[in-house]
Motif scaffolding. Structure first.
Motif, mmCIF file in Angstrom:
data_model
loop_
_atom_site.group_PDB
_atom_site.id
_atom_site.type_symbol
_atom_site.label_atom_id
_atom_site.label_comp_id
_atom_site.label_asym_id
_atom_site.label_seq_id
_atom_site.Cartn_x
_atom_site.Cartn_y
_atom_site.Cartn_z
ATOM 1 N N ILE B 281 0.573 -1.036 -0.455
ATOM 2 C CA ILE B 281 0.468 0.179 -0.244
ATOM 3 C C ILE B 281 0.823 0.915 -0.142
ATOM 4 C CG2 ILE B 281 -1.621 1.262 1.136
ATOM 5 C CD1 ILE B 281 -2.616 -1.138 2.519
ATOM 6 N N PHE B 282 1.946 0.928 0.570
ATOM 7 C CA PHE B 282 3.142 2.581 0.101
ATOM 8 C C PHE B 282 3.569 2.258 -0.676
ATOM 9 C CE2 PHE B 282 2.434 1.581 5.334
ATOM 10 C CZ PHE B 282 1.890 2.210 5.964
ATOM 11 N N VAL B 283 4.202 1.529 -0.835
ATOM 12 C CA VAL B 283 4.880 1.459 -2.804
ATOM 13 C C VAL B 283 4.245 1.809 -3.384
ATOM 14 C CG1 VAL B 283 5.544 -1.109 -2.881
ATOM 15 C CG2 VAL B 283 7.129 0.706 -2.886
ATOM 16 N N THR B 284 3.120 1.543 -3.925
ATOM 17 C CA THR B 284 2.708 1.651 -4.965
ATOM 18 C C THR B 284 2.620 2.668 -5.164
ATOM 19 O OG1 THR B 284 1.535 -0.658 -4.305
ATOM 20 C CG2 THR B 284 0.792 0.203 -6.560
ATOM 21 N N PRO B 285 1.817 3.790 -4.830
ATOM 22 C CA PRO B 285 1.493 4.997 -4.983
ATOM 23 C C PRO B 285 2.483 6.104 -5.383
ATOM 24 C CG PRO B 285 0.628 4.565 -2.882
ATOM 25 C CD PRO B 285 1.286 3.259 -3.138
ATOM 26 N N PHE B 286 3.759 5.544 -4.500
ATOM 27 C CA PHE B 286 5.101 6.283 -4.929
ATOM 28 C C PHE B 286 5.742 5.721 -6.034
ATOM 29 C CE2 PHE B 286 4.370 7.788 -0.284
ATOM 30 C CZ PHE B 286 4.918 8.917 -0.727
ATOM 31 N N GLY B 287 6.161 4.150 -6.454
ATOM 32 C CA GLY B 287 6.606 4.280 -7.017
ATOM 33 C C GLY B 287 5.722 4.375 -8.565
ATOM 34 N N VAL B 288 4.647 4.620 -8.165
ATOM 35 C CA VAL B 288 3.678 4.597 -9.445
ATOM 36 C C VAL B 288 3.965 6.358 -10.036
ATOM 37 C CG1 VAL B 288 1.602 4.799 -10.558
ATOM 38 C CG2 VAL B 288 2.544 2.874 -9.797
ATOM 39 N N LEU B 289 3.936 6.763 -9.389
ATOM 40 C CA LEU B 289 3.692 8.571 -9.607
ATOM 41 C C LEU B 289 5.361 8.886 -9.470
ATOM 42 C CD1 LEU B 289 1.928 10.298 -6.426
ATOM 43 C CD2 LEU B 289 1.600 10.141 -8.983
ATOM 44 N N ALA B 290 6.240 7.683 -9.078
ATOM 45 C CA ALA B 290 8.228 8.341 -9.447
ATOM 46 C C ALA B 290 8.331 8.257 -10.797
ATOM 47 C CB ALA B 290 9.238 7.576 -8.425
ATOM 48 N N ALA B 291 7.548 7.315 -11.353
ATOM 49 C CA ALA B 291 7.999 6.853 -12.842
ATOM 50 C C ALA B 291 7.123 7.179 -13.679
ATOM 51 C CB ALA B 291 6.934 4.921 -12.975
ATOM 52 N N VAL B 292 5.887 7.790 -13.549
ATOM 53 C CA VAL B 292 5.240 8.464 -14.012
ATOM 54 C C VAL B 292 5.690 9.971 -14.393
ATOM 55 C CG1 VAL B 292 3.497 9.973 -14.846
ATOM 56 C CG2 VAL B 292 2.515 7.522 -13.682
ATOM 57 N N TYR B 293 6.428 10.380 -13.043
ATOM 58 C CA TYR B 293 7.479 11.579 -12.951
ATOM 59 C C TYR B 293 8.007 11.493 -14.084
ATOM 60 C CZ TYR B 293 9.968 15.710 -12.358
ATOM 61 O OH TYR B 293 10.130 16.994 -12.623
ATOM 62 N N LEU B 294 9.269 10.565 -13.894
ATOM 63 C CA LEU B 294 10.601 10.461 -14.497
ATOM 64 C C LEU B 294 9.601 9.957 -16.037
ATOM 65 C CD1 LEU B 294 13.130 7.983 -12.650
ATOM 66 C CD2 LEU B 294 12.749 10.248 -13.108
ATOM 67 N N ASN B 295 9.063 9.561 -15.876
ATOM 68 C CA ASN B 295 8.568 8.735 -17.577
ATOM 69 C C ASN B 295 8.028 9.582 -18.479
ATOM 70 O OD1 ASN B 295 9.481 6.539 -19.543
ATOM 71 N ND2 ASN B 295 7.749 6.724 -19.990
ATOM 72 N N GLU B 296 6.918 11.088 -18.229
ATOM 73 C CA GLU B 296 5.756 11.467 -18.400
ATOM 74 C C GLU B 296 6.011 12.482 -18.796
ATOM 75 O OE1 GLU B 296 3.548 9.491 -20.916
ATOM 76 O OE2 GLU B 296 4.025 7.916 -20.109
ATOM 77 N N VAL B 297 6.585 12.922 -17.612
ATOM 78 C CA VAL B 297 6.289 14.995 -17.286
ATOM 79 C C VAL B 297 7.820 15.208 -16.841
ATOM 80 C CG1 VAL B 297 6.311 15.764 -15.293
ATOM 81 C CG2 VAL B 297 4.867 13.825 -15.377
ATOM 82 N N ALA B 298 8.841 14.728 -16.795
ATOM 83 C CA ALA B 298 10.340 15.562 -16.290
ATOM 84 C C ALA B 298 10.902 15.130 -18.005
ATOM 85 C CB ALA B 298 11.677 14.325 -15.815
ATOM 86 N N HIS B 299 11.493 16.927 -18.151
ATOM 87 C CA HIS B 299 12.784 16.421 -19.531
ATOM 88 C C HIS B 299 13.564 15.724 -19.333
ATOM 89 C CE1 HIS B 299 14.544 19.026 -22.236
ATOM 90 N NE2 HIS B 299 15.792 18.692 -21.353
ATOM 91 N N GLN B 300 13.687 14.950 -20.344
ATOM 92 C CA GLN B 300 14.292 13.827 -20.403
ATOM 93 C C GLN B 300 16.179 14.227 -21.365
ATOM 94 O OE1 GLN B 300 12.976 11.024 -20.011
ATOM 95 N NE2 GLN B 300 10.782 11.521 -19.719
ATOM 96 N N ARG B 302 20.029 15.485 -19.918
ATOM 97 C CA ARG B 302 20.682 14.014 -18.536
ATOM 98 C C ARG B 302 20.196 14.142 -16.853
ATOM 99 N NH1 ARG B 302 26.101 13.987 -19.379
ATOM 100 N NH2 ARG B 302 26.120 15.038 -20.947
ATOM 101 N N LEU B 303 19.508 15.195 -16.600
ATOM 102 C CA LEU B 303 19.771 14.911 -15.453
ATOM 103 C C LEU B 303 18.698 13.922 -14.919
ATOM 104 C CD1 LEU B 303 19.503 15.511 -11.745
ATOM 105 C CD2 LEU B 303 17.566 16.943 -12.287
ATOM 106 N N THR B 304 17.769 13.615 -15.473
ATOM 107 C CA THR B 304 16.805 12.317 -15.823
ATOM 108 C C THR B 304 17.197 10.820 -15.672
ATOM 109 O OG1 THR B 304 15.408 12.935 -17.326
ATOM 110 C CG2 THR B 304 14.334 12.942 -15.794
ATOM 111 N N HIS B 305 18.668 10.860 -16.711
ATOM 112 C CA HIS B 305 18.750 9.984 -17.066
ATOM 113 C C HIS B 305 20.125 9.390 -16.344
ATOM 114 C CE1 HIS B 305 21.945 7.657 -19.781
ATOM 115 N NE2 HIS B 305 22.829 7.696 -18.775
#
Ligand SMILES: Nc1ncnc2c1ncn2[C@@H]1O[C@H](COP(=O)(O)OP(=O)(O)OP(=O)(O)O)[C@@H](O)[C@H]1O
Ligand SMILES: [Mg+2]
Lengths: 270, 517
Positions: B281-300, B302-305
């Protein structure tokens, strides 16, 4: 000929339409991917409730232009552009234009069918549901109307709950058109809608385009000269990101003014 | 008529040595896995089977009764010796006996041997002479055994009714009393109920069992100490199956006894599952949000890399390091402050400033976060751009595109991440020892008492239970069967948790076909 009445003046290899029959007006439009230019100083008017075809060799910028018309480039941080595009006189890049609203008015059908992984019904209702809650009856009606307009209703009416991915490629393409029609666009952009289809499905899509003309402005990108000749009223020939010639389809195919155009449509590419 | 043909299997088989090699390594892995599960199942589940008790008569006239455990060569000499588990720790001081095979005169299986499970002192193996009732009546001979069984059943019913009284009447009243809401009438009812319990406890059957070991020593055993009585050699297969299932059930449903070397593991099962569920319950929302941010929102860029590389490497950090982090940050840092602010009345005894369920699940959530992020990101990356553009072209905002198209499509990948996280978390023991697992916490962290889920409580864990029974219990040999059974259970619990997630994923996928169409 009706064409002549609509046409105000036609200097050189271009036709122009008076503002009151113009749906989309592109003026001095250029676009770059990074520092690589894809479109340069493009100006043309797309007439309302007609089919306008964009033809040209691969990589000349047809898709790029189409995607500029409903601002799909917004997502790409590398893209820069200049010039203006107006829809019914309104600049689509104006700050007060809501991009989601613009995309509802200017629908787009992509080269490869891209139905969502949901039921046939849900695919068609997708755009409607974005617009807020709507009585189920009304959604049903619109879904049926859209599927009938895209000549798919008879084939799917008994399995609306089946996955859209279980349809054939031709059916999927018509489903995607229905999905776009359901949100009630004024302009429909079609990027090689029949390139992956068999001759029968292609004919169905072409007939569909002709039928939609009465209520919609259509822009069609195609590599198929016969197709452009069969369905379009006007044709624009693009090369290397520039507009080369723009004329009524009959004229362009039978009596092109420029040698470049003639070479391309007769298959003698430089 | 035409016949339907299929590519011949032989063609597929004749692909050369590499195919054999690949098949061989698969077979080896499967065989090892089957061996592992088989060992755990046989050793663990076999423990609950009421095995025949042997009566061993030695050359020197001595007799002993018990189960043969293993055989080994005599140290120094030729010949072999055999280890018997003979129980009776209270009489012998040990429950094991080595016997030289050459000295055995005869092994028999007399049906009058009894095995009594007791609360203390290991099991008793020997004979039942008589049952002495409270009134001094002595039941001996043939009728002694039926009398014992009768009295034992009565005792269990007695205990159950006391337990009911405690749970259903006294507990709620005490709670109201503590909350200061009890009326005079309720106070009276409480003391009446407590009086009743006292009476019933006093009325517990005080029978004494007169027992005799096979070598003739006598023992007076109070019945109240006995939890189970069997005559394994007199039981038919049907009876044994019943006894076996009862044993397995008790193992699953009861708390541990004898310093975790006997009894059941219910609190540990409960603790393990609850901790893993909370962790998910703790890890799922956090992990998913982090992945969404990395993959969908953040500028792709050097930093994201670099962030991506960092996340992937976090997955390789040893788990004990996370334990240290959890202890320092969650327990002492956050927990300590929570205690200062909200629970200062109970200081210096800590509430959240000590290891507990919450900190343990958070620590494991942190430990498994990279797994969920990586799996979700891979799922997001697999979604064709055309799907996103399709949604946008219909007038969806980016948020609508994410929630209605992208996330549902990435759901199987997210669940894969959660499955991997569960598999990793359920088996972790090391960090838990720092942040909240307990050797003995018979009270499970969920009960009828507000707030029902007690995140501050320490909890038991199957993995730690194994570790504790194996290294900290007095007699490892005696605890071994239970260790095997607990290990088997741990594997099964992880399996069930995983199957649940896999079932869920399959259900999601089959709804609309897969991406790889
Ligand atoms: N996302 C992008 N990033 C960088 N360059 C791009 C991108 N999309 C298109 N281009 C480039 O822009 C030019 C025009 O591409 P476009 O897709 O518009 O061609 P097209 O006329 O549609 O070709 P086709 O008929 O093959 O579909 C091409 O040179 C292409 O390489
Ligand atoms: Mg294209």
């Amino acid at each position: 000929m009706t064409v002549m009445q609509e046409t105000r003046s036609s200097p050189g290899a271009f036709i122009d339409f008076s503002p009151d029959v113009t749906s989309l007006e592109i003026r001095g439009f250029g676009l770059r991917y990074g520092d690589k230019p894809a479109l340069a100083n493009l100006s043309l008017r797309v007439p309302r409730h007609r089919v306008t075809a964009f033809i040209g060799p691969s990589g000349c910028g047809k898709s790029t232009l189409l995607r500029a018309l409903n601002r799909l480039h917004d997502l790409n941080e590398d893209v820069t552009w200049e010039g203006t595009i107006r829809l019914e006189g309104q600049d689509i890049h104006a700050p007060e234009v809501a991009v989601a609203e613009l995309r509802r008015r200017v629908g787009m059908v992509f080269q490869a069918p891209n139905p969502f992984p949901m039921s046939i019904y849900d695919n068609v209702a997708f755009g409607l549901r974005l617009q807020g809650r709507m009585p189920k009856r009304r959604v049903d009606d619109i879904v049926e109307w859209a599927l009938r307009s895209s000549a798919l209703w008879d084939e799917v009416k008994d399995r609306l709950r089946a996955s859209a991915w279980s349809l054939s490629g031709g059916q999927q393409q018509r489903l995607v058109i229905a999905r776009t029609l359901a949100v009630g666009p004024e302009v429909l952009l079609l990027d090689e809608p029949a390139s992956a289809l068999d001759p029968i499905s292609t004919l169905k899509v072409e007939e569909l385009i002709r039928n939609l003309k009465s209520s919609l402005t259509l822009v069609l990108v195609t590599h198929n000269m016969q197709q452009a000749a069969r369905v379009s009223d006007y044709t624009a020939f693009l090369q290397d990101g520039e507009l080369v010639e723009y004329a009524p389809t009959d004229t362009l195919f039978t009596n092109p003014r420029l040698a470049r155009t003639e070479n391309y449509i007769t298959g003698r590419m430089a | 008529m035409m016949t339907w043909r299929r590519p011949s299997r032989r063609a597929a088989r004749s692909e050369g040595p590499w195919a054999w090699l690949a098949a061989g390594s698969v077979a080896t892995s499967l065989a090892l896995l089957a061996l592992l599960l088989g060992l755990l199942a046989v050793r663990g589940l076999g423990h609950f089977w009421p095995a025949e008790v042997s009566l061993v008569a030695l050359d020197d006239g001595r007799q002993l009764a018990g189960w043969a455990v293993k055989e080994s060569p005599l140290p120094g000499g030729d010949g072999r010796e055999r280890l018997y588990r003979t129980g009776n720790r209270d009489l012998d001081g040990a429950i094991w006996d080595w016997v030289d095979l050459d000295e055995i005169r005869e092994v028999s299986h007399p049906s009058d041997l009894v095995v009594l499970e007791r609360r203390r002192w290991s099991e008793f193996i020997g004979r039942l002479e008589a049952v002495e009732t409270e009134s001094g009546e002595r039941i001996s001979g043939e009728s002694a055994w039926p009398a014992l069984e009768r009295r034992l059943t009565a005792l269990e019913q007695h205990r159950a009714s006391i337990e009911r009284l405690r749970h259903q009447v006294i507990r709620p009243l005490v709670l109201r009393l503590e909350a200061g809401e009890a009326s005079e009438l309720e106070r009276e009812r409480l003391s009446a109920a407590q009086e009743q319990v006292r009476e019933q406890q006093a009325a517990l059957p005080k029978d004494i069992l007169i027992l005799e070991t096979v070598d003739g020593r006598q023992l007076r055993q109070p019945l109240t100490e006995v939890t189970d009585a069997l005559q394994p050699n007199a039981m038919g297969v049907g009876e044994k199956v019943v006894a076996w299932s009862q044993g397995v059930w008790r193992f699953l449903s009861e708390g541990p006894r004898a310093a975790n070397t006997a009894g059941g593991v219910w609190p540990a099962i409960f603790g393990t599952v609850l901790m893993v569920v909370l962790m998910s319950i703790f890890v799922t929302p956090f992990g998913v949000l982090a992945a969404v941010y990395l993959n969908e929102v953040a500028h792709q860029g050097r930093l994201t890399h670099w962030v991506r590389i960092g996340v992937r490497n976090l997955a390789g950090v040893p788990s004990i390091v996370y334990g240290v982090f959890g202890l320092g940050v969650f327990v002492y840092g956050i927990g300590g402050h929570l205690d200062d602010w909200f629970f200062s009345s109970s200081l210096p005894s800590p509430t959240f400033g000590t290891g507990g369920l919450l900190w343990a699940s958070l620590t494991l959530a942190l430990l498994t976060l990279p797994v969920v992020i990586v799996a979700t990101e891979e799922g997001l990356a697999r979604i064709p751009e055309s799907q996103r553009e399709g949604a946008l072209a219909l007038g969806a905002t980016r948020f609508e595109m994410l929630t209605r198209i992208v996330l549902p499509m990435a759901m199987p990948a997210m669940l894969t991440g959660v499955i991997l996280a569960v598999a990793r978390a359920a088996g972790e023991v090391a960090p838990l020892m720092l942040v909240g697992v307990a050797k003995l916490a018979p009270q499970v962290p969920v009960d009828g008492e507000f707030p029902f889920l007690h995140l501050d409580r320490k909890f038991m864990h199957l993995g730690y239970h194994i570790f504790d029974a194996a290294f900290h219990g007095g007699d490892v040999q005696a605890a071994m069967p239970l260790i095997y059974a607990t290990a088997l259970l741990l594997v099964l619990v992880i399996l069930v948790l995983n199957l649940t997630a896999i079932f869920l994923r399959h259900h999601l996928r089959s709804r609309h076909g897969t991406l790889s169409k």
